[in-house]
Design a protein around this motif. Structure first.
Motif: not given
Length: 194
Positions: A128-138, A146-158
């Protein structure tokens, strides 16, 4: 008229000199950055050797953890040096991934000291910690897009982190029985929206 020509020639000479000075200053800055990068790489290697030497007197899993921690710190230091030198989103992403991988390797080795469900929970927590860290890196990597891409990446990471944390919570429930287990499972499903 000749005075005007002389002024133009003088102006052109000044502009050319300023251009050469800025090129020279940029080259000096690049050389200094390269020197800092090289020094950081050498420092990381020296720190690794010193840390690995401290592991020599240890035994079994403690020694494995110590060596893996030393290797991880070297990789992190080198990746951070590269990120500082290159100043690109990819280099910063690679540094974040290097840290996530190093932390994960050490965490999994620490789990080897545990048994049964405690070990299973430990591994799930590390995942879980690794998954979260990878998501944060993405997310960090897309933050310059774009903020749209960042928001999509944040949603995927979450979403990915939520699934991994849910698996760890369910693993904790496995050690329980009866009503306690049922309550634990229900709470995990509610908390992680599963």
């Amino acid at each position: 008229m000749s005075h005007r020509i002389a002024m133009n020639v003088l102006t052109c000479a000044c502009i050319a000199a300023a251009g050469m000075l800025s090129t020279t200053a940029a080259s000096a800055a690049d050389a200094a950055a390269k020197d800092r990068y090289d020094a950081a790489q050498k420092s990381a290697e020296a720190d690794y050797k010193a840390a690995a030497a401290r592991c020599d007197d240890m035994k079994d899993n403690a020694k494995k953890i110590c060596v893996e921690d030393a290797k991880g710190k070297e990789k992190i230091a080198k990746a951070n040096a590269e990120a500082d030198y290159k100043q690109t989103p990819k280099a910063r992403y690679d540094a974040a991934v290097a840290k996530a991988d190093a932390d994960y390797s050490v965490a999994k080795l620490r789990c080897d000291d545990k048994k049964g469900n405690d070990k299973d929970v430990c591994v799930k927590d590390a995942d879980a910690a690794k998954t979260k860290a990878y998501g944060d890196a993405k997310v960090m990597r897309t933050s310059r897009e774009s903020s749209k891409d960042t928001m999509a990446a944040r949603q995927d990471a979450n979403a990915d982190a939520n699934k991994a944390e849910y698996k760890a919570a369910m693993e904790r429930c496995d050690s329980l029985t009866g009503n306690s287990k049922d309550s634990c499972v229900a709470e995990a499903k509610t908390r992680y929206h599963q």
